[in-house]
Motif scaffolding. Structure first.
Motif, PDB file in Angstrom:
ATOM      1  N   GLN A   1       0.819  -1.216   0.000  1.00 62.23           N
ATOM      2  CA  GLN A   1       0.000   0.000   0.000  1.00 62.23           C
ATOM      3  C   GLN A   1       0.853   1.268   0.000  1.00 62.23           C
ATOM      4  N   CYS A   2       2.168   1.074   0.065  1.00 59.07           N
ATOM      5  CA  CYS A   2       3.093   2.206   0.163  1.00 59.07           C
ATOM      6  C   CYS A   2       4.040   2.311  -1.034  1.00 59.07           C
ATOM      7  N   PHE A   3       3.956   1.364  -1.981  1.00 59.63           N
ATOM      8  CA  PHE A   3       4.855   1.404  -3.127  1.00 59.63           C
ATOM      9  C   PHE A   3       4.751   2.761  -3.822  1.00 59.63           C
ATOM     10  N   GLY A   4       5.906   3.336  -4.138  1.00 55.20           N
ATOM     11  CA  GLY A   4       5.947   4.631  -4.815  1.00 55.20           C
ATOM     12  C   GLY A   4       6.163   5.805  -3.891  1.00 55.20           C
TER      13      GLY A   4
ATOM     14  N   ILE B   1       6.297   6.382   3.872  1.00 54.25           N
ATOM     15  CA  ILE B   1       6.020   4.963   4.128  1.00 54.25           C
ATOM     16  C   ILE B   1       5.921   4.711   5.625  1.00 54.25           C
ATOM     17  N   ILE B   2       6.878   5.261   6.374  1.00 49.32           N
ATOM     18  CA  ILE B   2       6.876   5.076   7.827  1.00 49.32           C
ATOM     19  C   ILE B   2       5.594   5.648   8.440  1.00 49.32           C
ATOM     20  N   ALA B   3       5.174   6.824   7.955  1.00 47.11           N
ATOM     21  CA  ALA B   3       3.938   7.430   8.448  1.00 47.11           C
ATOM     22  C   ALA B   3       2.728   6.573   8.093  1.00 47.11           C
ATOM     23  N   ARG B   4       2.734   6.015   6.882  1.00 48.31           N
ATOM     24  CA  ARG B   4       1.609   5.186   6.448  1.00 48.31           C
ATOM     25  C   ARG B   4       1.559   3.875   7.243  1.00 48.31           C
ATOM     26  N   ILE B   5       2.723   3.293   7.532  1.00 48.45           N
ATOM     27  CA  ILE B   5       2.754   2.074   8.346  1.00 48.45           C
ATOM     28  C   ILE B   5       2.141   2.344   9.722  1.00 48.45           C
ATOM     29  N   LYS B   6       2.449   3.492  10.284  1.00 44.26           N
ATOM     30  CA  LYS B   6       1.867   3.838  11.582  1.00 44.26           C
ATOM     31  C   LYS B   6       0.344   3.948  11.490  1.00 44.26           C
ATOM     32  N   GLU B   7      -0.149   4.552  10.393  1.00 46.07           N
ATOM     33  CA  GLU B   7      -1.593   4.663  10.209  1.00 46.07           C
ATOM     34  C   GLU B   7      -2.249   3.291  10.107  1.00 46.07           C
TER      35      GLU B   7
ATOM     36  N   THR C   1      -0.943   0.209  11.074  1.00 49.91           N
ATOM     37  CA  THR C   1      -0.644  -0.800  12.101  1.00 49.91           C
ATOM     38  C   THR C   1      -0.530  -0.253  13.515  1.00 49.91           C
ATOM     39  N   GLY C   2      -0.329   1.047  13.633  1.00 49.87           N
ATOM     40  CA  GLY C   2      -0.068   1.632  14.948  1.00 49.87           C
ATOM     41  C   GLY C   2       1.396   1.589  15.343  1.00 49.87           C
ATOM     42  N   HIS C   3       2.237   0.946  14.543  1.00 55.93           N
ATOM     43  CA  HIS C   3       3.660   0.838  14.859  1.00 55.93           C
ATOM     44  C   HIS C   3       4.378   2.167  14.595  1.00 55.93           C
ATOM     45  N   GLN C   4       5.062   2.666  15.599  1.00 55.93           N
ATOM     46  CA  GLN C   4       5.848   3.893  15.472  1.00 55.93           C
ATOM     47  C   GLN C   4       7.313   3.528  15.285  1.00 55.93           C
ATOM     48  N   TYR C   5       7.874   3.856  14.154  1.00 56.04           N
ATOM     49  CA  TYR C   5       9.280   3.526  13.911  1.00 56.04           C
ATOM     50  C   TYR C   5      10.156   4.265  14.917  1.00 56.04           C
TER      51      TYR C   5
END
Length: 225
Positions: free
Chosen positions: A45-48, A54-60, A62-66
């Motif tokens: 869902q983050c390709f491109g 990407i890190i911000a989208r992963i947090k949205e 999954t809730g995971h904060q890098y």
């Protein structure tokens, strides 16, 4: 197209078959920091996007904060995987070897990552200094900034540019820049419905091979050799 014709290549998933390796790098690093589950269903869902997005989208998703204390871990893992396994997409070296028209790279990746990718796959000589990163502009894809910046630097009118992209975000950015987009589905990360998503994002046509890309470029009036 009657002006200075320019082909703008995305890097990851277009020039180099990097996306499965990038997914593995994210999965490994997040799990190493106690955050499992960041696999293909999330990263696809983050390709491109550029890494910060990407890190911000992963947090949205999954809730995971890098972790702030590990800024270099992702690139360290990715670089090691690329050095060991990265290849150009199938058929690309032959396509580039016969290409005489102006070309450049416009990627969401960092300049270091782009240069490393082109070096390890032995295609850097086809681009010289014509390499542009979203780090050079204010907004990453799907904004048009990187494509407009590349065209300006290369002395081409956006209307005379064709962008080859594998991600909906990239296609959207190319169209927003007033350029023609060819959707590329020749990477090993391609999936059922990939071409349809690129078409719905504004791609003029889809191709799963570099032979097909050459045919479509010629139909658009590009003189490739």
């Amino acid at each position: 197209m009657t002006g200075s014709q320019l082909i703008i290549f995305d890097c990851d998933g277009v020039l180099v078959d990097s996306e499965p390796l990038a997914v593995l790098a994210y999965e490994r690093v997040y799990e190493r920091h106690g955050m499992p589950g960041v696999g293909i269903d999330i990263i696809s869902q983050c390709f491109g996007m550029k890494q910060a997005d990407i890190i911000a989208r992963i947090k949205e998703l999954t809730g995971h904060q890098y972790p702030d204390h590990a800024p270099d871990d992702l690139w360290t893992e990715t670089k090691a995987l690329f050095t060991e396994r990265l290849e150009p997409t199938a058929g690309l070296p032959d396509f580039l070897s016969g290409l005489k028209i102006d070309r450049c790279v416009a990627s969401s990746s960092s300049l270091e990552r782009i240069h490393h990718s082109l070096d390890v796959t032995r295609i850097a000589s086809h681009f010289g200094d014509a390499i542009f990163s979203s780090s050079m502009v204010r907004h990453g894809k799907p904004a048009p900034d990187i494509f407009l910046f590349a065209a300006e630097k290369m002395g081409a009118d956006p209307a005379d540019c064709v962008v080859i992209e594998d991600s909906p975000f990239g296609v959207e950015g190319a169209v927003a820049a007033g350029m023609t987009a060819i959707g590329f589905t020749g990477g090993s990360h391609s999936y059922d419905g990939h071409g349809e998503r690129l078409l719905s994002s504004g791609a003029t046509v889809i191709s799963s091979s570099w032979t097909g890309v050459a045919t479509e470029l010629e139909k658009l009036g590009f003189r490739l050799s």
